[in-house]
Scaffold this motif. Structure first.
Motif, PDB file in Angstrom:
ATOM      1  N   UNK A 161       8.236  18.987  -6.464  1.00  0.00           N
ATOM      2  CA  UNK A 161       8.726  18.503  -5.181  1.00  0.00           C
ATOM      3  C   UNK A 161       8.381  17.028  -4.993  1.00  0.00           C
ATOM      4  N   UNK A 162       7.134  16.662  -5.339  1.00  0.00           N
ATOM      5  CA  UNK A 162       6.705  15.268  -5.197  1.00  0.00           C
ATOM      6  C   UNK A 162       7.476  14.364  -6.158  1.00  0.00           C
ATOM      7  N   UNK A 163       7.707  14.846  -7.384  1.00  0.00           N
ATOM      8  CA  UNK A 163       8.461  14.066  -8.365  1.00  0.00           C
ATOM      9  C   UNK A 163       9.896  13.859  -7.903  1.00  0.00           C
ATOM     10  N   UNK A 164      10.504  14.921  -7.340  1.00  0.00           N
ATOM     11  CA  UNK A 164      11.869  14.815  -6.831  1.00  0.00           C
ATOM     12  C   UNK A 164      11.951  13.814  -5.690  1.00  0.00           C
ATOM     13  N   UNK A 220      -4.985  13.620  -1.056  1.00  0.00           N
ATOM     14  CA  UNK A 220      -4.046  13.742  -2.161  1.00  0.00           C
ATOM     15  C   UNK A 220      -3.251  12.449  -2.289  1.00  0.00           C
ATOM     16  N   UNK A 221      -2.596  12.291  -3.447  1.00  0.00           N
ATOM     17  CA  UNK A 221      -1.761  11.108  -3.642  1.00  0.00           C
ATOM     18  C   UNK A 221      -0.624  11.068  -2.625  1.00  0.00           C
ATOM     19  N   UNK A 222      -0.142  12.246  -2.226  1.00  0.00           N
ATOM     20  CA  UNK A 222       0.920  12.296  -1.222  1.00  0.00           C
ATOM     21  C   UNK A 222       0.409  11.875   0.145  1.00  0.00           C
ATOM     22  N   UNK A 223      -0.810  12.296   0.507  1.00  0.00           N
ATOM     23  CA  UNK A 223      -1.405  11.858   1.778  1.00  0.00           C
ATOM     24  C   UNK A 223      -1.498  10.337   1.839  1.00  0.00           C
ATOM     25  N   UNK A 224      -1.945   9.746   0.733  1.00  0.00           N
ATOM     26  CA  UNK A 224      -2.136   8.295   0.677  1.00  0.00           C
ATOM     27  C   UNK A 224      -0.787   7.586   0.763  1.00  0.00           C
ATOM     28  N   UNK A 225       0.211   8.119   0.046  1.00  0.00           N
ATOM     29  CA  UNK A 225       1.536   7.495   0.075  1.00  0.00           C
ATOM     30  C   UNK A 225       2.142   7.564   1.472  1.00  0.00           C
ATOM     31  N   UNK A 226       1.993   8.689   2.158  1.00  0.00           N
ATOM     32  CA  UNK A 226       2.514   8.819   3.522  1.00  0.00           C
ATOM     33  C   UNK A 226       1.822   7.854   4.475  1.00  0.00           C
ATOM     34  N   UNK A 281      -7.497   2.701   9.915  1.00  0.00           N
ATOM     35  CA  UNK A 281      -7.918   2.977   8.536  1.00  0.00           C
ATOM     36  C   UNK A 281      -8.125   4.461   8.267  1.00  0.00           C
ATOM     37  N   UNK A 282      -7.680   5.323   9.176  1.00  0.00           N
ATOM     38  CA  UNK A 282      -7.847   6.764   8.951  1.00  0.00           C
ATOM     39  C   UNK A 282      -6.595   7.325   8.270  1.00  0.00           C
ATOM     40  N   UNK A 283      -6.779   8.013   7.140  1.00  0.00           N
ATOM     41  CA  UNK A 283      -5.682   8.655   6.425  1.00  0.00           C
ATOM     42  C   UNK A 283      -5.694  10.149   6.754  1.00  0.00           C
ATOM     43  N   UNK A 284      -4.686  10.663   7.455  1.00  0.00           N
ATOM     44  CA  UNK A 284      -4.663  12.104   7.779  1.00  0.00           C
ATOM     45  C   UNK A 284      -4.567  12.948   6.512  1.00  0.00           C
ATOM     46  N   UNK A 285      -5.191  14.116   6.564  1.00  0.00           N
ATOM     47  CA  UNK A 285      -5.159  15.046   5.432  1.00  0.00           C
ATOM     48  C   UNK A 285      -4.191  16.165   5.772  1.00  0.00           C
ATOM     49  N   UNK A 286      -2.980  16.091   5.206  1.00  0.00           N
ATOM     50  CA  UNK A 286      -1.932  17.048   5.539  1.00  0.00           C
ATOM     51  C   UNK A 286      -2.353  18.470   5.202  1.00  0.00           C
TER      52      UNK A 286
END
Length: 577
Positions: free
Chosen positions: A275-278, A521-527, A539-544
């Motif tokens: 899903x992430x690759x797509x 996760x890498x997806x959390x950081x990208x979002x 500077x807070x990154x939410x954790x989905x």
């Protein structure tokens, strides 16, 4: 759709409710059995076996970083030997002037950007694994050229090859480890890179103290050969294989990396990867349209990829990491590293200058081990703030000591046969230098490299990492090459004070703008970086995934509370839920 039935305080409402309750309990048992089967599949191997292949793959990659550390540290043992300051062999016929020494100490850095950019370009078509094998070839040639060097031109050529090789290494190294590791151990295994680099520093400093620089070069030449052999036994990253539509190979790679398990054991993670690759493969047009199908537009050209880097989700992490690199370079140790032996002599430390340099390498190695062990619990942000603060204070304290001890215009490039006027207090700068070396390696140097493997989107990660590493090495060249000029203009205490002031500015930058990426996760950081409405100081990154887990936990607690009140939610049918 079933009929809703309630059971309050043990009372029943008739035969139909009993039948519904029985059917629902059967369904609950079946659901429970399915969950147990999934848990058994996930627990097919022990936790140790699950992380062991990731450790092995990271270790093979770390041989590259061991060689990188040796290449960067090598000028530190060559410059004093060829300038006649320390460890000059009786039969050595080559000689450096101060200007020639500054070029040899910095020329590799200006070549590394070329290698970094090229590695970012060839990384996608060749893959991470093939790239990590090929980058060893320039280093094999360079090390043996140094061993047999008969002129300064040959030494400069070998330094250029080592610089190109180091540049080629960066993009495949940082992308490989970021794509093979689980989020829970990604920070630890990424920080192992710093341990490998500092081990290379320590080995070169130690070998340069006990033997000649030519013998040291020959020993270093064995490392890239061993590296090529080791990398042949590790898999390609699943993310790269998916990007090339090789789903079967990607699944086999993931099975290997998660403990040589069956496909069922990694099915959920593999689906998330697909899903992430797509999503990552979509172009900007498909993203804006919200299309859920595979992107049918032609692949991005290199020029289009460069334009993609100007988007905020790429530009913001680029500026963040690049400024961290700049302040890390100006925190003191990087510019002074090729000249540590003569700086220790100028400060009159009570320990032999060569062994003091070896001690800095050992302290850097220990510091990186501390970083590796503590980063999961402390986090990257706290490590960066603490290390930047201590390095800045160490540089300022060293300059205050020097201003009050040295005569005006004192530089390390002059010969200092007698330093009796500082020897009695030489332990003070020695301790400060050791603190500088330790805390530089705890956070200032490793944390931006760890961030580099996490903060860029998958689609542009290779090129972005290559360009960022290239600019980092341009800055390294400027810092190292200008050290001689800065010290000549400002004196030794003046240039160290300059580094201390820049460290304080870097401390403010890290405190206000650096987010915590640990356990994301890498997806959390990208979002996080894709959110155009987010302020720079947010500077807070939410954790989905964590948020979903918390919702599930709260739901379970609510169910238990309702059961205590006599409400049995198990009798709800699946349709009414």
């Amino acid at each position: 759709m079933g009929k809703t039935a309630y059971t309050i305080n043990g009372s029943t409402n008739g035969r139909d409710e009993k039948k519904v309750r029985t059917d629902d309990k059967m369904a609950t048992r079946l659901d429970g059995n399915d969950k147990q089967q999934q848990q058994q599949q996930q627990q097919e191997v022990s936790a140790f076996r699950r992380i062991l292949p990731q450790i092995l793959a990271s270790t093979a990659k770390n041989f590259l970083l061991l060689d990188l550390g040796m290449a960067v540290a090598f000028p530190t043992i060559v410059i004093p030997a060829l300038r006649g300051i320390k460890n000059r062999a009786p039969d050595e016929f080559l000689h450096f002037t101060p200007q020639q020494a500054s070029w040899f100490g910095s020329i590799a850095y200006i070549c590394q950007p070329v290698g970094s950019v090229l590695s970012g370009i060839i990384l996608e078509p060749l893959g991470r694994k093939r790239s990590m094998i090929l980058v060893n070839i320039p280093h094999i040639i360079g090390w043996f050229m140094l061993h047999f060097a008969g002129s300064l031109e040959e030494m400069y050529t070998a330094a250029i090859l080592l610089g190109l090789g180091v540049g080629f290494m960066e993009a495949p190294i940082v992308t490989y480890v970021g794509e093979i590791c689980q989020p829970s151990i990604r920070g630890i295994l990424t920080s192992c890179a710093g341990v490998a680099v500092m081990l290379g520093f320590f080995m070169v400093y130690l070998l340069g103290t006990v033997t000649t620089w030519r013998t040291t070069a020959a020993i270093c030449g064995v490392i890239p050969i061993a590296t090529m052999i080791a990398i042949c036994f590790v898999p390609e990253t699943p993310m790269w294989l998916l990007s090339k539509n090789r789903a079967d190979d990607a699944l086999k790679s993931l099975q290997w990396l998660r403990g040589w398990v069956s496909p069922k054991a990694v099915e959920q993670e593999f689906q998330e990867m697909k899903r992430y690759s797509l999503h990552s493969a979509k172009c900007a047009i498909c993203e804006k349209s919200g299309s859920t199908t595979t992107c049918q537009h032609p692949p991005l050209t290199e020029w289009t990829k460069l334009k993609e880097l100007t988007r905020k989700r790429n530009l913001r992490p680029f500026v963040l990491v690049m400024l961290f690199f700049v302040f890390g370079q100006l925190s003191g140790l990087t510019g002074m590293r090729p000249y540590l032996v003569q700086i220790f002599q100028a400060y009159g430390v009570p320990l032999d200058a060569n062994w003091a340099t070896v001690s800095t390498g050992l302290l850097g190695l220990i510091a990186n081990i501390v970083c590796m062990v503590s980063i999961k619990f402390v986090g990257k942000r706290r490590l960066a703030i603490t290390s930047m603060a201590v390095t800045a204070l160490s540089c300022i304290s060293l300059s205050i000591y020097a201003f009050n001890t040295f005569p005006p215009g004192w530089t390390s490039f002059d010969n200092h046969p007698g330093t009796s006027h500082v020897t009695s207090m030489g332990y003070i700068p020695m301790v400060l230098f050791f603190m500088l070396a330790f805390f530089t390696s705890v956070g200032v140097l490793p944390v931006p490299w760890i961030l580099l493997s996490e903060v860029f989107p998958f689609r542009n990660r290779s090129l972005a990492c290559g360009i960022t590493a290239a600019l980092h090495y341009v800055m390294s060249f400027v810092t190292t090459k200008t050290y001689f000029n800065l010290e000549s203009a400002l004196s030794l205490p003046g240039v160290i004070l300059f580094y201390g002031v820049m460290g304080m500015v870097g401390l403010a930058f890290v405190y206000f703008f650096l987010p915590e990426t640990e356990k994301r996760t890498l997806e959390d950081i990208e979002l996080y970086f894709s959110d155009n409405k987010r302020k720079l100081t947010d500077i807070y990154i939410p954790r989905r995934n964590r948020d979903e887990e918390m919702v599930a936990v709260v739901s379970k607690l609510a169910e238990k509370a309702m059961e205590k009140q006599g409400i049995d939610n198990a009798v709800f049918t699946e349709g009414d839920k």
